[in-house]
Design an enzyme around this catalytic site. Structure first.
Site, short mmCIF file in Angstrom:
data_model
loop_
_atom_site.label_atom_id
_atom_site.label_comp_id
_atom_site.label_asym_id
_atom_site.label_seq_id
_atom_site.Cartn_x
_atom_site.Cartn_y
_atom_site.Cartn_z
N HIS A 216 0.78 -1.22 0.00
CA HIS A 216 0.00 0.00 0.00
C HIS A 216 0.82 1.29 0.00
CE1 HIS A 216 -3.44 -2.52 0.36
NE2 HIS A 216 -2.85 -3.16 1.33
N ASP A 217 1.13 1.78 1.20
CA ASP A 217 1.68 3.12 1.29
C ASP A 217 3.13 3.23 0.84
OD1 ASP A 217 -0.68 3.96 2.20
OD2 ASP A 217 -0.04 4.45 4.23
N THR A 218 3.75 2.12 0.56
CA THR A 218 5.17 2.18 0.22
C THR A 218 5.34 2.04 -1.29
OG1 THR A 218 5.18 -0.10 0.87
CG2 THR A 218 6.10 1.46 2.44
#
Ligand SMILES: *[C@@H]1O[C@H](CO)[C@@H](O)[C@H](O)[C@H]1NC(C)=O
Ligand SMILES: *[C@@H]1O[C@H](CO)[C@@H](O)[C@H](O)[C@H]1NC(C)=O
Ligand SMILES: *[C@@H]1O[C@H](CO)[C@@H](O)[C@H](O)[C@H]1NC(C)=O
Length: 404
Positions: A216-218
């Protein structure tokens, strides 16, 4: 007898009092209290499918096709299975893509809000239960089974999020029994060990941005590393893998201006060994996830965009489903993009009613679930032909009549 009667009455009352999204509190005291009593189901079944007996789907986040295809760990996954080189998200942002992948539409959704889809809207869960096929959703770091909150984190970083958990977004799935099938990855590993996994699994990794593991956020690098470390041991686990089909894909592209083409791989023992490392360039989208499961287990359909969607080719060969092309999006000069939503109950641009399923549709002998026909069949609506038997789906640039 008396005791049984009392239990029945109590269960009936409890069912009547179910309020959707009751377990939303995130204060540590509330979470601890709910966790202490939250029931977890470990439902199993053994219903044979035509091409596979277990289906596992994992969505990663917001990555363009070329980025994922160029990552060494995604390339490693691809070497073990079939690369889907024309698989598409249906809109932006994330949540409506997850919603579409189990319910056959996104109902005009173009946001990641705390959405609740009406009780009378069915998903693949209804189709599976109709045939006695067990299912479970596995959400990494969800604090307890059946949690219905917007998100949860103990670190301050994004972690578990509701917008990536399609089952819980549909109110029809918020009965106590169904909530107990929504679990975390701790439960996945426990069930793997105890050989208690269901036949249909959706798995969502957490949103960590600590660079250790995430879809996700990476970055795609971190997602690739996570997926490889997750699947490498499973690929040699004979209990998990036997007659299993795994779909690894992404919810949507990162770029919102391009066609919504995402990377997809089919893995698992159900994939014929001569197809490992090959590419399938037929047109698919998130509705193909539902259509493939329907074809494999001869399920009924939802009467929505699942009906016309292409079944993954090697399964279609076995189920007798025909594939259709969608050159407007797969061609070299695409005129369709599947990058935005149109009017609907969740649209902030233009509200429109829930479209009624087209209860007259049938595909390769699969008819609309009788319960859906009963509920919606006689319903008089203006746009009953909203859903057609077509592989081409509408998008924000090409909305259905009355939904523009
Ligand atoms: C996972 O869910 C179980 C069952 O509700 C719960 O006991 C456990 O604490 C949860 N694990 C995590 C990491 O939150
Ligand atoms: C997400 O899960 C991984 C293990 O898969 C863990 O290392 C990481 O800390 C988790 N992220 C958060 C924000 O808790
Ligand atoms: C389904 O629920 C929606 C939202 O509550 C409602 O507007 C619609 O009339 C219902 N349709 C049927 C057929 O019950």
């Amino acid at each position: 007898m008396k005791a049984a009667l009392i239990i029945c009455v109590a269960a009936g009352l409890a069912a009547a009092q179910v309020s959707p999204n009751k377990y939303t509190a995130t204060q540590s005291k509330s979470v601890a209290a709910a966790r202490a009593t939250a029931p977890t189901s470990h439902s199993t079944s053994n219903i044979q499918g035509t091409a596979f007996d277990r289906y596992v789907v994992v969505f990663c986040e917001n990555t363009d096709y070329s980025k994922a295809a160029g990552d060494p760990n995604f390339a490693w996954l691809a070497s073990k299975g079939i690369t889907l080189s024309n698989y598409f998200g249906v809109t932006h942002p994330s949540q409506p893509n997850y919603v579409a992948s189990i319910g056959g539409d996104n109902f005009g959704m173009e946001n990641d809000n705390f959405n609740q889809i009406a009780f009378n809207v069915s998903t693949v869960i209804d189709l599976l239960e109709d045939k006695g096929i067990s299912w479970g959703s596995y959400q990494e770091d969800m604090p307890y089974s059946g949690f219905e909150g917007f998100g949860y984190s103990t670190t301050g970083a994004n972690d578990y999020v509701r917008k990536h958990h399609p089952e819980v977004i549909y109110n029809a799935n918020t009965t106590p029994q169904r909530l107990s099938n929504m679990k975390n990855l701790t439960m996945f590993y426990q069930e793997l060990k105890n050989k208690q996994l269901p036949q249909y699994l959706t798995i969502t990794p957490n949103m960590t941005n600590d660079g250790k593991s995430s879809c996700h956020d990476t970055s795609v690098t971190v997602a690739g590393q996570f997926l490889r470390s997750f699947f490498e041991p499973l690929l040699s686990d004979t209990y998990f893998m036997q007659d299993t089909l795994i779909l690894v894909t992404f919810d949507e592209t990162h770029s919102y201006s391009t066609v919504n083409r995402v990377f997809g791989v089919l893995l698992g023992d159900a994939v014929p060994s001569n197809l490992a490392g090959t590419e399938d360039n037929n047109y698919y989208n998130h509705y193909s996830d539902i259509a493939t499961v329907e074809a494999n287990w001869k399920l009924h359909t939802l009467g929505r965009w699942d009906v016309g969607a292409n079944v993954f080719s090697f399964i279609a060969d076995q189920t007798g489903d025909t594939l259709r092309s969608n050159d407007a999006i797969t061609g070299s000069n695409p005129t369709r993009f599947q990058r935005s939503s149109f009017a609907g109950p969740f649209s902030s641009q233009k509200s429109a009613p829930y479209p009624a399923p087209n209860t007259g549709l049938a595909r390769n002998g699969r008819t609309v679930l009788p319960a859906i026909q009963e509920l919606w069949g006689g319903y008089s609506c203006n746009y009953c032909d909203y859903y057609t038997d077509s592989v081409v789906i509408p998008d924000g640039d090409n909305p259905p009549p009355g939904y523009d």
